[in-house]
Design an enzyme around this catalytic site. Sequence first.
Site, PDB file in Angstrom:
ATOM      1  N   LYS A 136      -1.376  -5.308  12.772  1.00 32.98           N
ATOM      2  CA  LYS A 136      -2.330  -4.157  13.644  1.00 32.98           C
ATOM      3  C   LYS A 136      -2.569  -5.192  15.171  1.00 32.98           C
ATOM      4  CE  LYS A 136      -4.058  -4.279   9.160  1.00 32.98           C
ATOM      5  NZ  LYS A 136      -3.610  -2.864   8.815  1.00 32.98           N
ATOM      6  N   TRP A 170     -10.782  -4.509   0.728  1.00 35.12           N
ATOM      7  CA  TRP A 170      -9.595  -5.695   0.993  1.00 35.12           C
ATOM      8  C   TRP A 170     -10.283  -6.779   0.432  1.00 35.12           C
ATOM      9  CZ3 TRP A 170      -4.923  -3.968   1.133  1.00 35.12           C
ATOM     10  CH2 TRP A 170      -4.764  -2.642   1.842  1.00 35.12           C
ATOM     11  N   ASP A 178     -10.069 -13.417   5.777  1.00 33.70           N
ATOM     12  CA  ASP A 178      -8.926 -12.255   6.241  1.00 33.70           C
ATOM     13  C   ASP A 178      -9.049 -11.460   7.457  1.00 33.70           C
ATOM     14  OD1 ASP A 178      -7.209 -10.132   5.966  1.00 33.70           O
ATOM     15  OD2 ASP A 178      -7.552  -9.435   4.172  1.00 33.70           O
TER      16      ASP A 178
HETATM   17  N1  PMP Z   1      -6.490  -7.180   4.160  1.00 37.83           N
HETATM   18  C1  PMP Z   1      -6.851  -6.358   5.364  1.00 37.83           C
HETATM   19  C2  PMP Z   1      -8.010  -6.532   6.063  1.00 37.83           C
HETATM   20  C3  PMP Z   1      -6.132  -5.338   5.681  1.00 37.83           C
HETATM   21  O1  PMP Z   1      -6.433  -4.274   6.304  1.00 37.83           O
HETATM   22  C4  PMP Z   1      -4.769  -5.201   4.874  1.00 37.83           C
HETATM   23  C5  PMP Z   1      -3.599  -3.820   5.215  1.00 37.83           C
HETATM   24  N2  PMP Z   1      -4.188  -2.984   5.929  1.00 37.83           N
HETATM   25  C6  PMP Z   1      -4.481  -6.019   4.038  1.00 37.83           C
HETATM   26  C7  PMP Z   1      -5.232  -6.893   3.834  1.00 37.83           C
HETATM   27  C8  PMP Z   1      -3.207  -5.958   3.289  1.00 37.83           C
HETATM   28  O2  PMP Z   1      -2.086  -6.385   3.953  1.00 37.83           O
HETATM   29  P1  PMP Z   1      -0.746  -6.313   3.671  1.00 37.83           P
HETATM   30  O3  PMP Z   1      -0.176  -4.942   3.622  1.00 37.83           O
HETATM   31  O4  PMP Z   1       0.189  -6.883   4.949  1.00 37.83           O
HETATM   32  O5  PMP Z   1      -0.111  -6.941   2.460  1.00 37.83           O
END
Ligand code: PMP
Length: 364
Positions: A199, A102, A175
């Site tokens: 989550k 991520w 994040d």
């Molecule tokens: N950052 C992290 C740590 C994630 O776990 C996720 C999604 N699993 C995201 C960003 C992306 O999130 P979104 O699908 O809400 O755009």
Amino acid sequence: MARAYNFSPGPATLPESVLRQAQAEMLEWGNARASIVEISHRGPEFLSVAQGAEADLRALMSIPDDYAVLFVSGGATTVQALLPMNFAAPGGHADYVLSGHWGKTAVKQAKHYIEPRIVASSEGSEPGQFRDVPARDAWKLSYNSAYVHITANETIHGVEFRDVPDVGAAPLVADYSSSIASEPVDVSKFGVIYAGAQKNLGPVGITVVIIRRDLLERSGQPRAEILDYRAIAKGESMLNTPPTWNWYLLGLTVKWMLEQGGVEHFAALNARKAALLYGAIDGSGGFYRNFVAPAARSRMNVPFVLHDEALDKAFLAESEAAGLMALKGHRALGGMRASIYNAMPVEGVQALVDFMGDFANRNG
Ligand code: PMP
């Protein structure tokens, strides 16, 4: 049909009491004579829901008054694109620390607007292999960086920062999508904390962005008002129609966390659940393995492999039959992953650990 223990990485399991309350209130919310999803976001009923959710989240996370709390749509990925647009000048740069997948997406989203500098990475010799957070003393932070971005918990790789790193003058942007409200965190150490809700905070479709207010004065890049966090803060996250149902469910989930005992309660619970599961993996004599450095092991997402990948199919089918769902690992890593967010009870992890022991005995 009984509800299974759901180890999905997100959208993820929600507290049953929250789902039941939403079910009970679906047709008519309070005295609104309509569902919460059928009424104006500017009416007194929804405003009380929205303001209550913010007040409860502020209480849950001890968010200081000099931080704005925004409720937006677009997910964490959209935040990753809006960070450079809002907080970095045209032609500017920001530092990114990579500890998994991520963090890489954050760089990808940013590079259209600024120069994202990867100042530290724990990626191994194989691309996409992350098993630790980069050691702080090896970070090469750059002069005059607009901010320093980290991923507090890497959902796919199961790598988590267990301490808030000191990054000096530049604001720390984190994040927290997969670990927000899982333990006490000193918000004042951050410039920005953001998290998709799906989550720990409730349903997908709403994202929380917590911003130190002085950062809202940065001019950033030319952008439409709807992409401008200062305007969104001023408009109380209602520049356009917000995702009211999601905001309502987030509010119920946050209230539930407060009633359970807040972040201190969840820190203890999550430590217990993680110890149980990692204990079962490490104590399996190599039948199950997790490759993350012990000090950086995630308390929320536990990836693990079976010693023989030919057993994966049977493991998944039999765990499913035993009432344990969504254990298949991310396609990038294979194997298994158990996501054990706040709403996963100890009993769920105990059931998983019992199943794993039994499966190993029968197949070892
Ligand atoms: N950052 C992290 C740590 C994630 O776990 C996720 C999604 N699993 C995201 C960003 C992306 O999130 P979104 O699908 O809400 O755009």
